[in-house]
Enzyme design. Structure first.
Site, PDB file in Angstrom:
ATOM      1  N   GLY A  49       0.788  -1.233   0.000  1.00  0.00           N
ATOM      2  CA  GLY A  49       0.000   0.000   0.000  1.00  0.00           C
ATOM      3  C   GLY A  49       0.818   1.280   0.000  1.00  0.00           C
ATOM      4  O   GLY A  49       0.272   2.359  -0.215  1.00  0.00           O
TER       5      GLY A  49
ATOM      6  N   CYS B 132     -27.517  -8.242 -16.837  1.00  0.00           N
ATOM      7  CA  CYS B 132     -26.961  -7.876 -18.136  1.00  0.00           C
ATOM      8  C   CYS B 132     -27.950  -8.226 -19.248  1.00  0.00           C
ATOM      9  O   CYS B 132     -28.489  -9.330 -19.279  1.00  0.00           O
ATOM     10  CB  CYS B 132     -25.648  -8.622 -18.350  1.00  0.00           C
ATOM     11  SG  CYS B 132     -24.995  -8.505 -20.021  1.00  0.00           S
TER      12      CYS B 132
ATOM     13  N   CYS C  90     -18.752 -11.618 -20.318  1.00  0.00           N
ATOM     14  CA  CYS C  90     -20.047 -11.615 -20.998  1.00  0.00           C
ATOM     15  C   CYS C  90     -20.030 -12.611 -22.170  1.00  0.00           C
ATOM     16  O   CYS C  90     -20.943 -13.414 -22.337  1.00  0.00           O
ATOM     17  CB  CYS C  90     -20.351 -10.207 -21.486  1.00  0.00           C
ATOM     18  SG  CYS C  90     -22.082  -9.927 -21.914  1.00  0.00           S
TER      19      CYS C  90
ATOM     20  N   CYS D 108     -26.167 -11.247 -21.539  1.00  0.00           N
ATOM     21  CA  CYS D 108     -25.882 -12.585 -21.022  1.00  0.00           C
ATOM     22  C   CYS D 108     -26.689 -12.927 -19.780  1.00  0.00           C
ATOM     23  O   CYS D 108     -26.616 -14.045 -19.288  1.00  0.00           O
ATOM     24  CB  CYS D 108     -24.391 -12.752 -20.743  1.00  0.00           C
ATOM     25  SG  CYS D 108     -23.836 -11.950 -19.228  1.00  0.00           S
TER      26      CYS D 108
ATOM     27  N   CYS E 124     -22.708  -6.158 -19.429  1.00  0.00           N
ATOM     28  CA  CYS E 124     -21.480  -6.405 -18.668  1.00  0.00           C
ATOM     29  C   CYS E 124     -20.373  -5.478 -19.158  1.00  0.00           C
ATOM     30  O   CYS E 124     -20.152  -5.346 -20.364  1.00  0.00           O
ATOM     31  CB  CYS E 124     -21.001  -7.839 -18.866  1.00  0.00           C
ATOM     32  SG  CYS E 124     -21.989  -9.083 -18.047  1.00  0.00           S
TER      33      CYS E 124
END
Lengths: 294, 198
Positions: A31, A240, A271, A243, A265
């Site tokens: 980090g 979606c 997708c 899909c 998506c």
């Protein structure tokens, strides 16, 4: 000798060593933003020069590279960077998440779970999570050194005071391994939980701002929140359209000038994979089919 | 007087340098796990190929290198292949190459970084007798799903105490790459020893 006029993966060896040293320190201090001597790349700042330099430094001839831009493999940025490494390093490229060993991403984490043998490289515009709260680098350095993150909580609190909830929806700050507060790059907060305990190594490169940072595999990554306003992943009201996936991050696509829209998506590989497996949404043919029916 | 014979470095500096770095990165990302560094086949006698590969992959004119007394003989080789300035000042070294069995390891002598820039700290490449048949240590921390076992031989008797002090000053501290033969493992400063007394 080969016909390739470039050194492998474009960068010269000394630059790679410098970036590699920064990556090792970044991994050792999860980090923390390691400064590095970012080079000019043959693309403008803001187009992923940080991610490209990190990828160039870690890439080997046996790697399989995938590049996504907002989840899509077929947008300008992704296509150009993929072509760049295919040309300068001769590596194999793919659009399939599962086949890639290195995935360079702009602003998304793939929907498919990542594995231990994969590295996710983020393109980062502004690596400093405190930058919009404190413009001076000297001050933000000191704040990180002292773990003084009260200001970030004030910012999130002000969201609650103004909107009734934490309105930050992307670049949502996280705490890494219990120490540094980190900007996850402008991924939607929908993707934040995927960073926690991820089996893959995650590397972040900011070219213009000259910073590299990292999240080692299996590291605790916590989205900042409050006990009475816990972090919430945004949800979509519909699946979606192509899909039918109900678990993916959706892009809104405007389909005409009469208010028509589709939600599909953002991860094109996910997708396509679902559609190949036989899944269908409520508008599997996309907008063209709808217009043809009218 | 004949000059000492210098052995070759990486056969292909670009490809082998990348492979050595990548293995080192994997080691740093998964503390305690043993990786194979594509060794420098012609590493000088007495220098572990993995330790040699790590130094050749990472050091150059920007990184002052400190050699422990038992490693001093490799100075000309490393200077020639990396261009790294050899320093006698331990605290000024970005990298250190240490023969742990002969010279011990004293973590506190090395650059620890400063609070605003904890990355300005030393990376110590320590050559060990073995990574596989020493006293058991169990470590945890970022990069480790639950816990990771280590059996490094040749660590100083007070290593667990030294490492606890190194961990206590996080984010300051040094990072270790332990090498034997063509294998290496890493102990980044984020790792904690939770069991065993190396």
């Amino acid at each position: 000798m080969t016909d390739n006029p470039y050194n492998f993966a474009y960068l010269d060896e000394q630059t790679k060593r410098m970036i590699r040293r920064a990556i090792l320190k970044a991994v050792a201090i999860p980090g923390y933003q390691v400064p590095f001597a970012s080079r000019e790349m043959p693309m403008p700042y803001g187009w992923g020069t940080g991610g490209v330099q990190v990828t160039a430094a870690i890439l080997g001839p046996k790697d399989v590279l995938k590049v996504i831009d907002q989840g899509a493999d077929d947008t300008t940025n992704a296509v150009s960077i993929r072509a760049f490494f295919a040309k300068t390093a001769g590596v194999q490229t793919t659009t399939a998440t599962a086949e890639a060993t290195i995935i360079q991403t702009r602003h998304r984490i793939p929907e498919a779970p990542l594995g231990e043998d994969q590295v996710l490289v983020y393109q980062v515009p502004i690596p400093e999570p405190l930058r919009f709260l404190e413009p001076r680098e000297t001050e933000t350095r000191t704040m990180h050194a002292l773990s003084e993150y009260g200001l970030m909580h004030v910012k999130l609190y002000e969201d609650i005071a103004r909107f009734g909830h934490i309105a930050t929806s992307y670049a949502y700050p996280v705490e890494v391994a219990g120490r540094y507060v980190m900007d996850p790059s402008p991924i939607p907060k929908f993707d934040n939980p995927k960073m926690d305990d991820c089996p893959a190594l995650q590397l972040f490169g900011a070219g213009r701002e000259k910073r590299i940072y990292a999240i080692p595999p299996h590291t605790r990554v916590v989205s900042l929140d409050f006990d009475d306003h816990p972090f919430e992943r945004n949800r979509f009201s519909q699946p979606c359209a192509l899909c039918g996936a109900g678990d993916s991050y959706l892009d809104e696509v405007v389909t005409d000038d009469r208010g028509g829209r589709l939600f599909v998506c953002s991860d094109t590989d996910y997708c396509e994979g679902r559609r190949e497996a036989g899944h269908r949404g409520h508008q599997p043919g996309g907008p063209e089919r709808k217009e043809a029916a009218e | 007087m004949t000059p000492p014979r210098l052995e070759a470095g990486f056969a292909d500096p670009v490809i082998e340098g990348q492979a050595a770095f990548r293995a080192t990165m994997d080691a740093m990302a998964r503390p305690g796990r043993i990786v194979v560094l594509p060794g420098v086949r012609t590493a000088p006698e007495g220098l572990a190929p993995a330790a040699c590969a790590a130094i050749l992959a990472l050091c150059d004119f920007e990184t002052p290198l400190w050699l422990s007394p038992a490693m001093a003989a490799h100075g000309p080789y490393l200077r020639f292949h990396t261009g790294a300035p050899l320093t006698a000042d331990v605290a000024a070294a970005a990298f250190a190459l240490v023969d742990a069995a002969q010279d011990g390891i004293d973590l506190a002598r090395f650059a620890q970084g400063v609070p605003a820039y904890p990355d300005r700290s030393a990376t110590i490449v320590a050559q060990m007798p073995s990574l596989r048949d020493g006293a058991p240590l169990v470590i945890a921390g970022p990069g480790i799903a639950a816990t990771q076992d280590m059996r490094v031989a040749g660590l100083p008797a007070d290593f667990a105490r030294q490492w606890a002090a190194n961990r206590a000053s996080f984010p300051l501290g040094v990072d270790l790459i332990l090498a034997a033969g063509d294998e290496a493992l890493a102990l980044p400063r984020s790792a904690r020893i939770i069991e065993g007394n190396g």
